[in-house]
Design a protein around this motif. Structure first.
Motif, mmCIF file in Angstrom:
data_model
loop_
_atom_site.group_PDB
_atom_site.id
_atom_site.type_symbol
_atom_site.label_atom_id
_atom_site.label_comp_id
_atom_site.label_asym_id
_atom_site.label_seq_id
_atom_site.Cartn_x
_atom_site.Cartn_y
_atom_site.Cartn_z
ATOM 1 N N ARG A 27 0.866 -1.174 0.000
ATOM 2 C CA ARG A 27 0.000 0.000 0.000
ATOM 3 C C ARG A 27 0.907 1.230 0.000
ATOM 4 O O ARG A 27 2.105 1.119 0.250
ATOM 5 N N THR A 28 0.356 2.367 -0.259
ATOM 6 C CA THR A 28 1.151 3.587 -0.241
ATOM 7 C C THR A 28 1.153 4.181 1.166
ATOM 8 O O THR A 28 0.143 4.139 1.868
ATOM 9 N N PHE A 29 2.308 4.712 1.553
ATOM 10 C CA PHE A 29 2.447 5.348 2.853
ATOM 11 C C PHE A 29 2.790 6.824 2.717
ATOM 12 O O PHE A 29 3.301 7.432 3.654
ATOM 13 N N SER A 30 2.520 7.376 1.560
ATOM 14 C CA SER A 30 2.925 8.762 1.309
ATOM 15 C C SER A 30 2.205 9.749 2.218
ATOM 16 O O SER A 30 2.664 10.879 2.371
ATOM 17 N N ASN A 31 1.091 9.356 2.836
ATOM 18 C CA ASN A 31 0.356 10.250 3.725
ATOM 19 C C ASN A 31 0.619 9.954 5.203
ATOM 20 O O ASN A 31 -0.085 10.474 6.075
ATOM 21 N N LEU A 32 1.631 9.145 5.493
ATOM 22 C CA LEU A 32 1.945 8.759 6.862
ATOM 23 C C LEU A 32 3.411 9.028 7.184
ATOM 24 O O LEU A 32 4.274 8.938 6.301
ATOM 25 N N ALA A 33 3.669 9.347 8.448
ATOM 26 C CA ALA A 33 5.048 9.534 8.879
ATOM 27 C C ALA A 33 5.774 8.184 8.906
ATOM 28 O O ALA A 33 5.152 7.130 9.013
ATOM 29 N N MET A 34 7.088 8.252 8.800
ATOM 30 C CA MET A 34 7.916 7.047 8.864
ATOM 31 C C MET A 34 9.074 7.288 9.812
ATOM 32 O O MET A 34 9.429 8.446 10.092
ATOM 33 N N GLY A 35 9.646 6.219 10.298
ATOM 34 C CA GLY A 35 10.721 6.380 11.265
ATOM 35 C C GLY A 35 11.713 5.237 11.234
ATOM 36 O O GLY A 35 11.485 4.208 10.593
ATOM 37 N N ALA A 49 15.144 8.191 14.478
ATOM 38 C CA ALA A 49 14.785 9.330 13.631
ATOM 39 C C ALA A 49 13.384 9.122 13.066
ATOM 40 O O ALA A 49 12.932 7.986 12.913
ATOM 41 N N SER A 50 12.720 10.223 12.748
ATOM 42 C CA SER A 50 11.404 10.144 12.112
ATOM 43 C C SER A 50 11.212 11.317 11.175
ATOM 44 O O SER A 50 11.886 12.352 11.294
ATOM 45 N N THR A 58 11.408 16.687 10.754
ATOM 46 C CA THR A 58 12.199 15.522 11.166
ATOM 47 C C THR A 58 12.561 15.631 12.641
ATOM 48 O O THR A 58 12.688 16.746 13.179
ATOM 49 N N TYR A 59 12.690 14.492 13.273
ATOM 50 C CA TYR A 59 13.141 14.417 14.662
ATOM 51 C C TYR A 59 14.279 13.396 14.752
ATOM 52 O O TYR A 59 14.287 12.406 14.021
ATOM 53 N N TRP A 103 2.066 13.160 11.079
ATOM 54 C CA TRP A 103 3.152 13.982 11.618
ATOM 55 C C TRP A 103 4.193 13.096 12.281
ATOM 56 O O TRP A 103 3.906 12.030 12.794
ATOM 57 N N ALA A 104 5.419 13.548 12.271
ATOM 58 C CA ALA A 104 6.516 12.752 12.823
ATOM 59 C C ALA A 104 6.396 12.650 14.336
ATOM 60 O O ALA A 104 6.075 13.632 15.010
ATOM 61 N N THR A 105 6.641 11.481 14.872
ATOM 62 C CA THR A 105 6.645 11.286 16.319
ATOM 63 C C THR A 105 7.843 10.443 16.724
ATOM 64 O O THR A 105 8.483 9.806 15.886
ATOM 65 N N THR A 106 8.121 10.441 18.013
ATOM 66 C CA THR A 106 9.233 9.661 18.539
ATOM 67 C C THR A 106 8.764 8.455 19.352
ATOM 68 O O THR A 106 9.581 7.717 19.882
ATOM 69 N N VAL A 107 7.451 8.263 19.416
ATOM 70 C CA VAL A 107 6.867 7.240 20.280
ATOM 71 C C VAL A 107 6.690 5.933 19.522
ATOM 72 O O VAL A 107 6.006 5.874 18.496
ATOM 73 N N ARG A 108 7.279 4.878 20.037
ATOM 74 C CA ARG A 108 7.252 3.592 19.340
ATOM 75 C C ARG A 108 5.837 3.076 19.125
ATOM 76 O O ARG A 108 5.526 2.491 18.088
ATOM 77 N N SER A 109 4.958 3.302 20.070
ATOM 78 C CA SER A 109 3.596 2.787 19.963
ATOM 79 C C SER A 109 2.775 3.490 18.881
ATOM 80 O O SER A 109 1.679 3.034 18.544
ATOM 81 N N ASP A 110 3.271 4.584 18.328
ATOM 82 C CA ASP A 110 2.582 5.267 17.224
ATOM 83 C C ASP A 110 2.774 4.556 15.890
ATOM 84 O O ASP A 110 2.114 4.885 14.918
ATOM 85 N N TYR A 111 3.688 3.604 15.852
ATOM 86 C CA TYR A 111 4.064 2.955 14.602
ATOM 87 C C TYR A 111 3.403 1.579 14.486
ATOM 88 O O TYR A 111 3.518 0.742 15.380
#
Length: 124
Positions: A27-35, A49-50, A58-59, A103-111
């Motif tokens: 699927r496309t992930f162009s509308n989602l943050a990645m890390g 990093a995200s 970026t973080y 949006w970029a996040t640093t929280v593992r549970s967001d992924y």
């Protein structure tokens, strides 16, 4: 079926560089943050990093700030991690992940989606 495949890991001497890639399919992930996260032996999987869906935010973990650069190519559904001035303490399995948020996040549970990981070993 969603699949994330990392590549680019390996063995490098301290001070060297590596570029990790993570190609997403299914699927496309162009509308989602990645890390990128990393896990050293015997330790927790930690944030590295995200990047936001548009790539404009970026973080970085403090331990990699100024040495690592995350980027993405939405046309290729791929995220990258350029790692420079590598240190032995950067040795870990590196995992890419896709967030459920734009949006970029640093929280593992967001992924929600994770790759299988690629080993990075830095020798002193």
């Amino acid at each position: 079926q969603v699949q994330l495949v990392e590549s680019g890991g390996g063995l490098v001497q301290a001070g060297g560089s590596l570029r990790l890639s993570c190609a997403a399919s299914g699927r496309t992930f162009s509308n989602l943050a990645m890390g990128w996260f990393r896990q050293a032996p015997g330790k927790e999987r930690d944030f590295a990093a995200s990047i936001s869906w548009r790539g404009d935010t970026t973080y970085y973990a403090d331990s990699v700030k100024g040495r690592f650069t995350i980027s993405r190519d939405n046309a290729k559904n791929t995220v990258y991690l350029q790692m420079n001035n590598l240190k032995p303490e950067d040795t870990a399995v590196y995992y890419c992940a896709v967030s459920r948020r734009p949006w970029a996040t640093t929280v593992r549970s967001d992924y929600d989606y994770w790759g299988q990981g690629t080993q990075v070993t830095v020798s002193s």
